[in-house]
Design an enzyme around this catalytic site. Sequence first.
Site, short mmCIF file in Angstrom:
data_model
loop_
_atom_site.label_atom_id
_atom_site.label_comp_id
_atom_site.label_asym_id
_atom_site.label_seq_id
_atom_site.Cartn_x
_atom_site.Cartn_y
_atom_site.Cartn_z
N ARG A 211 0.84 -1.20 0.00
CA ARG A 211 0.00 0.00 0.00
C ARG A 211 0.88 1.25 0.00
O ARG A 211 1.69 1.41 0.91
CB ARG A 211 -0.89 0.02 1.23
CG ARG A 211 -1.65 -1.29 1.39
CD ARG A 211 -3.11 -1.05 1.50
NE ARG A 211 -3.82 -2.31 1.44
CZ ARG A 211 -5.00 -2.52 1.96
NH1 ARG A 211 -5.60 -1.56 2.62
NH2 ARG A 211 -5.61 -3.69 1.82
N GLU A 213 0.71 4.06 1.09
CA GLU A 213 0.20 5.04 2.06
C GLU A 213 1.27 6.12 2.21
O GLU A 213 2.41 5.82 2.53
CB GLU A 213 0.02 4.40 3.44
CG GLU A 213 -0.56 3.02 3.45
CD GLU A 213 -1.99 3.01 3.91
OE1 GLU A 213 -2.56 4.11 4.05
OE2 GLU A 213 -2.53 1.92 4.11
N ARG A 219 1.03 2.61 12.97
CA ARG A 219 0.26 1.39 12.67
C ARG A 219 0.07 1.11 11.18
O ARG A 219 -0.74 0.28 10.79
CB ARG A 219 -1.09 1.44 13.39
CG ARG A 219 -1.93 2.60 13.02
CD ARG A 219 -3.09 2.80 14.00
NE ARG A 219 -3.65 4.12 13.80
CZ ARG A 219 -4.59 4.39 12.89
NH1 ARG A 219 -5.11 3.43 12.16
NH2 ARG A 219 -5.01 5.62 12.74
N HIS A 220 0.82 1.84 10.35
CA HIS A 220 0.77 1.57 8.90
C HIS A 220 2.13 1.15 8.38
O HIS A 220 3.15 1.74 8.74
CB HIS A 220 0.34 2.82 8.12
CG HIS A 220 -1.11 3.13 8.28
ND1 HIS A 220 -1.58 3.99 9.22
CD2 HIS A 220 -2.19 2.67 7.60
CE1 HIS A 220 -2.90 4.06 9.13
NE2 HIS A 220 -3.30 3.26 8.16
N GLU A 357 -8.16 -0.60 14.22
CA GLU A 357 -8.86 -1.58 13.39
C GLU A 357 -7.93 -2.76 13.09
O GLU A 357 -6.77 -2.57 12.77
CB GLU A 357 -9.26 -0.91 12.07
CG GLU A 357 -9.91 -1.86 11.08
CD GLU A 357 -9.94 -1.29 9.67
OE1 GLU A 357 -10.33 -0.12 9.49
OE2 GLU A 357 -9.56 -2.02 8.74
N SER A 360 -11.14 -5.96 8.20
CA SER A 360 -12.30 -5.52 7.42
C SER A 360 -12.85 -6.72 6.69
O SER A 360 -12.07 -7.56 6.22
CB SER A 360 -11.91 -4.51 6.34
OG SER A 360 -11.77 -3.25 6.87
N ARG A 408 -0.69 -5.96 12.76
CA ARG A 408 -1.55 -5.30 13.76
C ARG A 408 -2.00 -6.31 14.80
O ARG A 408 -2.15 -5.97 15.99
CB ARG A 408 -2.76 -4.66 13.08
CG ARG A 408 -2.36 -3.45 12.29
CD ARG A 408 -3.58 -2.64 11.90
NE ARG A 408 -3.19 -1.50 11.10
CZ ARG A 408 -4.06 -0.63 10.62
NH1 ARG A 408 -5.35 -0.78 10.86
NH2 ARG A 408 -3.64 0.39 9.91
P1 AMO Z 1 -8.53 -3.38 4.38
O1 AMO Z 1 -8.01 -2.42 3.37
O2 AMO Z 1 -9.33 -2.80 5.50
O3 AMO Z 1 -9.45 -4.47 3.70
O4 AMO Z 1 -7.31 -4.21 5.00
C1 AMO Z 1 -7.56 -5.27 5.89
C2 AMO Z 1 -6.67 -5.15 7.12
O5 AMO Z 1 -5.30 -5.14 6.74
C3 AMO Z 1 -4.56 -4.31 7.62
N1 AMO Z 1 -3.89 -3.26 6.86
C4 AMO Z 1 -2.68 -2.76 7.14
N2 AMO Z 1 -1.79 -3.04 8.10
C5 AMO Z 1 -0.65 -2.35 8.12
N3 AMO Z 1 -0.32 -1.37 7.24
C6 AMO Z 1 -1.18 -1.05 6.24
N4 AMO Z 1 -0.85 -0.11 5.37
C7 AMO Z 1 -2.43 -1.75 6.16
N5 AMO Z 1 -3.48 -1.69 5.34
C8 AMO Z 1 -4.35 -2.62 5.77
C9 AMO Z 1 -5.55 -3.75 8.62
C10 AMO Z 1 -6.86 -3.87 7.90
O6 AMO Z 1 -7.95 -3.97 8.80
N6 AMO Z 1 -9.96 -6.60 0.80
C11 AMO Z 1 -10.28 -6.11 2.13
C12 AMO Z 1 -10.50 -7.22 3.12
C13 AMO Z 1 -11.75 -8.05 2.86
O7 AMO Z 1 -12.85 -7.48 2.71
O8 AMO Z 1 -11.63 -9.28 2.81
C14 AMO Z 1 -9.13 -5.21 2.60
O9 AMO Z 1 -8.03 -5.24 2.09
O10 AMO Z 1 -5.52 -4.56 9.78
#
Ligand code: AMO
Length: 434
Positions: A211, A213, A219-220, A357, A360, A408
Site C-alpha cells: 500500500r 500510504e 500502525r501503517h 482496526e 475488514s 496489527r
Molecule cells: P482493508 O483495506 O481494511 O481491507 O485491509 C484489511 C486489514 O489489513 C490491515 N492493513 C494494514 N496493516 C498495516 N499497514 C497497512 N498499510 C495496512 N493496510 C491494511 C488492517 C486492515 O484492517 N480486501 C479487504 C479485506 C476483505 O474485505 O476481505 C481489505 O483489504 O488490519
Amino acid sequence: MQDRTYTADAEPGDDVTVAGWVHEIRDLGGIAFLILRDTAGKIQIKFEKDEMDEDLVETGLDASRESVVRVSGAVEEEPRAPTGVEITPEDVEVVAPADPELPLDPSGKVDADLSTRLDNRTLDLRKEEVQAVFEIRSEILRAVRERFREFRCTEITTPKIVATGTEGGTELFPITYFGEEAFMNQSPQLFKQLIAGSNVERVFEIGPIFRAEEHNTPRHLNEATSIDFEGAFCDESDAMDVAEGIVTAAYEAVNENCSEELEALDLEDEFDIPEGEFPRLSYEEAIERINATGELDEQLVWGDDLSTEAEKALGQDVGGHYFITDWPSEIKPFYIKDHDDDEQLSTGFDLMHPRMELVSGGQREHRHEHLIEGFEQQGLDPDQFEYYTKMFKYGMPPHAGFGLGGERLIMTILGLENIREAVLFPRDRQRLSP
Ligand code: AMO
Ligand code: ATP
C-alpha cells in the site's frame, strides 16, 4: 549439523561443545567469566587464570563482545553461575571475531532508537526480548494456519503483480511489467473470491500486501502481511465468527506455548485472552456511542468514516475487541454486498481492537449485474476487471470473507508501540533497506 550442544541442554556431568556469541566478559582478577549466548540461552564459561593454559585463557578473554566462539569442556554445577551450571573450558576457538565498535549493544545495557535497531537488525535480534517477538509471531502464524485448517479452509497463494487495484487508486505502487503498466497487489481480494466461487469453497492466504500510504504512522506499513479468509455459502455473520475464532486462536497459542517469550517481554503477569463473544455494534450505535463520550470536537453524523480519534474514543468506551457492522454502503468498496432490505446499508464489518482496526470484511456482491453496477457507482471501469466479473456469470455462490492485518494482530497482542517492531525488515516512507 555440527556437533554442538545448545546452552540450555548442557547438564552437569556432560562433556559438551557449545557455540555462540560472546555476550559479556566479567574479569574479577584471578577468575574471569565469559558469558556465551546462543539461540537457547546463555552459559557461563569459567577461566581460572593461574590454573589454566595461558593461551586458552587469552583466547577466551581477549575475544571481543559479539564474536562467535566455540568452547568445549566439562559442565559442572555452580550455584553462583547465572544458570546454575558452568563450563570449565578445555578448548576455545574464535570462529568469527566482531569489530569492538558495535553500532548497537545487544546486551541491552545501552538503549538504541528504533531506527538504529532496524538498520542493524542482526544485532538487534540478539536481544532476548526482540527474538521473543519473532518467536511469538511464528507461533501466531502457526496457530492461525491450524485454526483455518480446522475450519476446513485450503491455503492459497495469489499473484502479487497485478493489472488492477481494488482498495482505492491512490494507494497503488505502479511497476513496469514487460513495458506494460502493472501494480503491486493491495489485497488478494478478487483472487480469493474467484477461488471461493470454485469447488474449493473455503480459502485462506497469509501473504504480503502493498500500500502506497503516504502517511507515516505507528500502525501503517507499506508492505504488510494480510491474513485473508473467503468462504462460499457464508454470510457476514459467519465471516465474523471466523475472524473472532482466528484472533482468539492467536491469543490462546501465545498463552499456551510462549511462556518463556512472554517472560522475556515482561508480559507474563498481564497476558489475558479476550473473553467471550466480541460485541457486535452497528455503525449507527457506534457513532451514537462515540458522540456520547464527548471526546470529539465535532459530533459525527451518518455517513462519516471513523477518524483515529473516534476509534480511540469508542475503543476506550467498549474496553475490548468489538465489531462494527452495517456500515453505510457508500463508504465500503464495490465488492461488499448491500443489505437486501436497505440499499444504503452494507454487510461490511470491521473488527476493532481498542487501539485500532484489525479486520475488514463482509458479504460479497455475487450477482453479476449488481456487481457491474457497483463498479460504475465507484467510478471504476468494469471492462478492466473482466477477468473477475465474467466468473460471476457461471454460478457464483453467495460468499463472505475478511482481511486481518498480521502485524496489527501481533502488535495488539503484545502491546508493541510501533508496528515496525512486528516486522523484521519494515517498509515505510523512509525505509527501503535493509
Ligand atoms: P482493508 O483495506 O481494511 O481491507 O485491509 C484489511 C486489514 O489489513 C490491515 N492493513 C494494514 N496493516 C498495516 N499497514 C497497512 N498499510 C495496512 N493496510 C491494511 C488492517 C486492515 O484492517 N480486501 C479487504 C479485506 C476483505 O474485505 O476481505 C481489505 O483489504 O488490519
Ligand atoms: P579464585 O576463585 O581463583 O580464588 P578470586 O579470588 O578472584 O579467584 P573468588 O573469591 O572465588 O575469586 O570469587 C570472586 C567473585 O566471583 C566472588 O564474588 C564470587 O562470588 C564470584 N564467583 C566465584 N566463582 C564463581 C562462579 N563459578 N560463578 C559465579 N561467580 C563466582
